[in-house]
Scaffold this active site. Sequence first.
Site, mmCIF file in Angstrom:
data_model
loop_
_atom_site.group_PDB
_atom_site.id
_atom_site.type_symbol
_atom_site.label_atom_id
_atom_site.label_comp_id
_atom_site.label_asym_id
_atom_site.label_seq_id
_atom_site.Cartn_x
_atom_site.Cartn_y
_atom_site.Cartn_z
ATOM 1 N N VAL A 82 0.875 -1.166 0.000
ATOM 2 C CA VAL A 82 0.000 0.000 0.000
ATOM 3 C C VAL A 82 0.916 1.221 0.000
ATOM 4 C CG1 VAL A 82 -1.891 1.204 1.145
ATOM 5 C CG2 VAL A 82 -1.697 -1.287 1.363
ATOM 6 N N HIS A 89 -7.157 7.481 1.234
ATOM 7 C CA HIS A 89 -7.334 6.065 0.905
ATOM 8 C C HIS A 89 -6.265 5.192 1.571
ATOM 9 C CE1 HIS A 89 -8.827 2.763 -1.554
ATOM 10 N NE2 HIS A 89 -7.578 2.477 -1.878
ATOM 11 N N PHE A 114 2.715 -10.620 8.907
ATOM 12 C CA PHE A 114 2.381 -9.369 8.223
ATOM 13 C C PHE A 114 3.511 -8.993 7.270
ATOM 14 C CE2 PHE A 114 1.954 -4.722 7.948
ATOM 15 C CZ PHE A 114 0.610 -4.608 7.650
#
Length: 156
Positions: A82, A89, A114
Site C-alpha cells: 500500500v 485512501h 504481516f
Amino acid sequence: MKTIQGVVAAPQARVAIAISRFNHFINDSLLEGAIDALKRIGQVSDENITVVWVPGAYELPLTVRALASSGRYDAVVALGTVIRGGTAHFEFVAGECSSGLASVALNTDVPVAFGVLTTETIEQAIDRAGAKAGNKGAEAALTALEMINVLKAIKA
C-alpha cells in the site's frame, strides 16, 4: 527458568500465502522472497505451500481468515503493498488491513505474518521488496515459521 524460542526450520509446516495483485510489480518480489525463504531456510516442500491471489490489500484479512479457519494451514503469510497517494485512501486500506490481519491471528490461534508494505513512495516499496532494505516477504515467511514453532513449544 524455562525459555521458549522458535526456530525457522519447519519441514512439515503447511503454509498459505495470501497476496494482493494490486502493485503486483512489487508484490511479485515479495512472493519470490517468501517462497525462497520457506523452501531454502524453512525446508518446507512445494506441496505444503499454497498461494492465493486477491485483488488488493483490503481483501487480505477476509482471505486470511478463511485460510486460517480451514484447518489446513499451520500459518498464513499476508503479502501486499500500500503506497501513500494524495488522498486518505492509504490510511483506510493500510489500517483496516493491519487490524484485520491481527484480529485473524488472535481469533484463530493461527500465526499470521504481516508482509504488507506500507510506504510513502514506490521507491521505498521497491527497497523493501528485495533491494536495499532486504525482502520483507522473506522476513514474513520466516516469522510465520518461527511462530509455528513457538506456539508448538508453548503447548508442549
